[in-house]
Design an enzyme around this catalytic site. Structure first.
Site, PDB file in Angstrom:
ATOM      1  N   GLY D 153       0.834  -1.196   0.000  1.00  0.00           N
ATOM      2  CA  GLY D 153       0.000   0.000   0.000  1.00  0.00           C
ATOM      3  C   GLY D 153       0.873   1.253   0.000  1.00  0.00           C
ATOM      4  CB  CYS D 154       0.235   4.654  -1.266  1.00  0.00           C
ATOM      5  SG  CYS D 154      -1.468   4.816  -0.690  1.00  0.00           S
ATOM      6  CG  PHE D 155      -1.124   5.810   4.029  1.00  0.00           C
ATOM      7  CD1 PHE D 155      -0.525   7.064   4.155  1.00  0.00           C
ATOM      8  CD2 PHE D 155      -2.509   5.755   3.914  1.00  0.00           C
ATOM      9  CE1 PHE D 155      -1.295   8.232   4.160  1.00  0.00           C
ATOM     10  CE2 PHE D 155      -3.279   6.905   3.919  1.00  0.00           C
ATOM     11  CZ  PHE D 155      -2.673   8.140   4.038  1.00  0.00           C
TER      12      PHE D 155
END
Lengths: 345, 345, 345, 345
Positions: D153-155
């Protein structure tokens, strides 16, 4: 004071954003009469030529800062919206019948050593004892009778309004982390590299890690109001909006706290504070832009608590809170002249 | 030139946005070797410390502008990305074996009187005759053999690419109105009042009504390429985006023109021009940001025609077109090193 | 009406941006009492939960639109902020003692054929003759005695305020070109592809070339007020700001006109119109955001004239002008409740 | 693989931002050949009509998702850029010779209970064991031999790249607080209330306090890579930029750490990781937009440490890292096709 009485007001530093916002508010305040507004580089110019938003709304003309400020005839209160360090020299010269609200950091710190460390200036000295810290919601009684008010910093206002209810509850333990973000108007009205639009519009970054000058102000007031001196980690960041501060405050409680308990604690604490609004979901700086509101939510998970606060750095974080304080100092309802809503889009 | 041959490149003025974009493109150009990049105020600093986007991608260090530029040993071409007026002095000193592409307005105007009026500088004089106007799509042959190229202005590129197909068609009559809008990077890399983020982000306004310095450049090239000298009204406006120029061009035809006829005219005119893309609906500056494309649409209503063009002021409007011209000057495919797409969001 | 008298107000369509702005203004209007506000999808919800900017400022609750609107007991005026086509059905059902201001396009066009062409709806028919066009500055007398007001479109307001002084002067000849740009709030409160933030923030484009529905409204009023029927080319564009319309209007005069002559013409024309402010330089949508002002400048070059106008599409372009009209309809000063300034940053 | 060999690629879900970015990168990747790209709602449309940035750069046409995906003839690798939950069904049907990189959260969590809690779906079951977690910098060896990769995921990418060097150092004690902020493209390509431009452009707020679905992914990988299981407080916020994630990570060390020590720790850890760049001052999302870089800085004060990381959520946070992983899976240099710089303004 009677409903139609006017407070005669001088504004030192009327070309910056603090001054611009004071004017925007005070020109429509039913008890305010701005009689003097200074701006050295614009002396002789109409205020409305510099602040085009005020075009048609005022005939005021900027004057140069007077060499001698001692005798401002008939002025009841002077607002100082000057760069850090200038009010330090001017305030002591003022006639003692003139009340003062200073929007800079010059009179916020009691401890001379700490002041010197963060502001690189000599401390105000004796006159400092006359200054009351102007966080309205936690200091109303002192402000009502104050002659001199040190208006809080924008970050400090957002952090303190979020932290004080929990700090006073006695429930906290351990370190407090405040991750704070500010809009670009917090850098002032002068163009600079960090507010250059082509880059700033796509930008988010941190600055002054561990060393922001609002840290000692937050620590001092937390201690004064709540006897709270847990370790504080404060971090400032730059947001690509024009207006707004958002603080995410990470706390730990001694026991598990339900969301409901935490919410009630805040609602109760601010039940008499019109300008602090409680929200069930995270507030948004968009909700409070151009207003004197500080919106707050609180969320828990076991012993972890996060408090979010959002306000407009130029209003509740500066000029609006200054007027709120002026209202108290002159016996007016604190909401006077501040009952303008923000806009949805 | 052979596929692996390298053009040795000097960039004068590498700290501004034009220079920044030249570097971004040339560092990844298969036939480019940047051997010198100047920036007086950053002399001795790594390029990547000033242009953080290039961090990790280059070890280049800024140098001060040499006092004597005559002998740039081994340099094949010099790009000038300096403020208006500086290349005027430097180019004549250059060794004659070095090709030149100037991104300023110093060598765009042939008529000395008009140049003086718009640029407040003395005209280049004799050397001007060596400069070819670098609007690639309409001047390819001349550019291929040029030693010196005056790279077009950003507004001029957007306006000319929209106007020339119609101007050459012989169908136009009457006045031409160009309503042009530019992003904030068009004001350069130095912070200034008109690019101060807190205000610019909510801003749209016009500037220099009837007097923008790109007007004579547009008129001159329209006449040179299309023998067109109808009256031109050009108006420049400021957009709150970082990148992008959008030109809305209002024309009138001698006879009714269908949408289809107008579209075909453009498609045909640009059938061999990879970087001009035809669109059925209005283009959007978002489609072309960071790219060398100019997107165009045309719409008719009776004898009224509007042409919309959108490009990135720093790429097709400056550094990208400059590299496109360099490619032609060195016998390369004009697309070399420019085949990067923009991004959707 | 007496200073403390209250106008009892119903708002149909209170969840959109028009309704949101009506609420923001009317809740602080000294003579306004909002007694009903509808929003079908939010029926039963507190207004302040939908418009968070109004949190703490109102206890109003949205109601569903009543099936029968004929008998709105005690209501003095109904504002309609519904999507195009809905007021057409509702207004004829209203009790005749209730005044009406409609913010949609339903009652702006007198000619049934033109209405059908642009709005794809059946024309209002007979009731249309009771509607007065609510461009306050040019229609005050009719508005004062009107029962029903068709509030102008946002683009139309910007274009007409810029064009009418010149159109009435008798100095114009030839075609008029209006290049108009609007902020994203002009698309309404519902999320849509063209207002999707990741793309819109970097975006500028044109839409509906030659076919925008405000064209006939502008033409009709230019003819009614100034007997002006020169050809009009109008082009709508999308700006990446939240609020604001900017119109660039290109005109031609029969004789040369100096800047000073043109300025005087505008200053004189609007000498009694508080909300139209004349500027020497181009106005900026930033100056007028959140306000009821329309700022205008004019510039000439020989027989070419450009007029720039800037306003907030939701205020002077919608809800603010509606309240300005309400004030006139009830014998109040037109400025009542509208004297809030914008903000500088 | 040989320099000219092509990997044959299928993209499932090519209309969203993940798919859009995959296309932007893969169309220019020297070893990539996109042979299939699906988008149900755009089936039959040219890719370049949906992603206008790719106009002129591809003739690809969207296809509907095949009912049977088992036999994708000649496809070497399939990327899944579908909404959460869809790859769960599709991947098990694939021919086993086809490698997979999934950009959703479907295969990131090993523990079925945790997966169910955060994703409200049934866990992948047995096939999960074939998935390697694709945080390139910490998992290269496993990725090189992986058939199936769960792209982070980006986070999670931003948080993990900031946390792992410290977590592996053995120096940490106590709780970790990650205050993370994302741009609006993180919400996907579909318009929604929280990405409605008129409000989002002035907006900053937190969401999903304590419950973001990237939390278990971060915890799992911290444990797998660094055997680290200290308490983690993670908070997600929304930024008004299009692209970018910024994570502020608050840590505590067992002993005092100098800035220099901390910097060296990071520099050493990432000495072989081209796409992680170390910065002395806080990174800025503006520096990394449109690139595959993650920029990191670290700052200490006694035993308090803050690590800042900035990346582009759609590139290093999604499509770019996916291609970086593909490169490793096919024996290519991990930088292949990813050497495009961002732009300064």
């Amino acid at each position: 004071m009677a409903a139609n009485d006017k407070i005669r007001i001088a504004i030192f530093g009327g070309s910056g954003y603090g001054g611009s916002e004071l004017l925007r508010i005070l020109l429509f305040h039913p008890n305010a009469d701005v009689v003097l507004v200074t701006a050295n580089e614009h002396a002789g110019k109409h205020v409305a030529k510099v602040h085009q938003n005020l075009n048609g709304l005022t005939d005021l003309v900027f004057t140069a800062a007077p060499d001698e400020v001692s005798d401002l005839k008939g002025v009841d209160i002077a607002f100082f919206g000057l760069p850090h360090g200038q009010a330090l020299n001017l305030v002591p010269q003022l006639n003692r019948n003139i009340k003062v609200i200073d929007l800079s950091g010059d009179f916020r710190i009691d401890d001379p050593d700490i002041f010197r460390q963060f502001y690189k200036n000599e401390h105000a000295g004796e006159i400092q004892s006359k200054f009351v810290y102007g966080l309205t919601e936690t200091n109303r009684d002192a402000i009502r009778t104050a002659e001199y008010v040190a208006n809080p910093g924008c970050f400090a206002t957002a952090a303190l309004l979020a932290l004080i209810p929990m700090a006073k509850s006695g429930l906290l333990e351990g370190k407090v982390v405040v991750d704070a973000k500010t809009g670009s108007s917090g850098s002032g009205a002068k163009a600079a590299a960090n507010t250059h639009h082509p880059q700033r519009m796509n930008s988010f970054y941190a600055y002054k890690p561990f060393t922001h000058q609002h840290v000692p102000e937050i620590e001092q007031h937390l201690y004064n109001v709540a006897n709270f001196d847990n370790e504080l980690v404060f971090m400032s960041h730059s947001l690509p909006v024009s207006r707004g501060i958002f603080a995410s405050c990470y706390l730990q409680t001694k026991v598990n706290l339900t969301n409901e308990d935490a919410e009630n604690l805040f609602k109760h604490f601010y039940s008499d504070s019109f300008f602090v609004r409680f929200s069930e979901i995270s507030p948004d700086v968009n909700w409070v832009k151009n207003t004197n509101f500080c919106d707050i939510s609180v969320h828990t998970s076991g012993r972890n608590v996060v408090v979010f606060s959002a306000l407009d750095n130029l209003v509740k974080g500066a000029a609006g809170q200054a007027v709120q304080n002026m209202n108290l100092m002159f016996g007016l309802d604190e909401k006077t002249g501040l009952m303008f809503p923000g806009s949805n889009p």
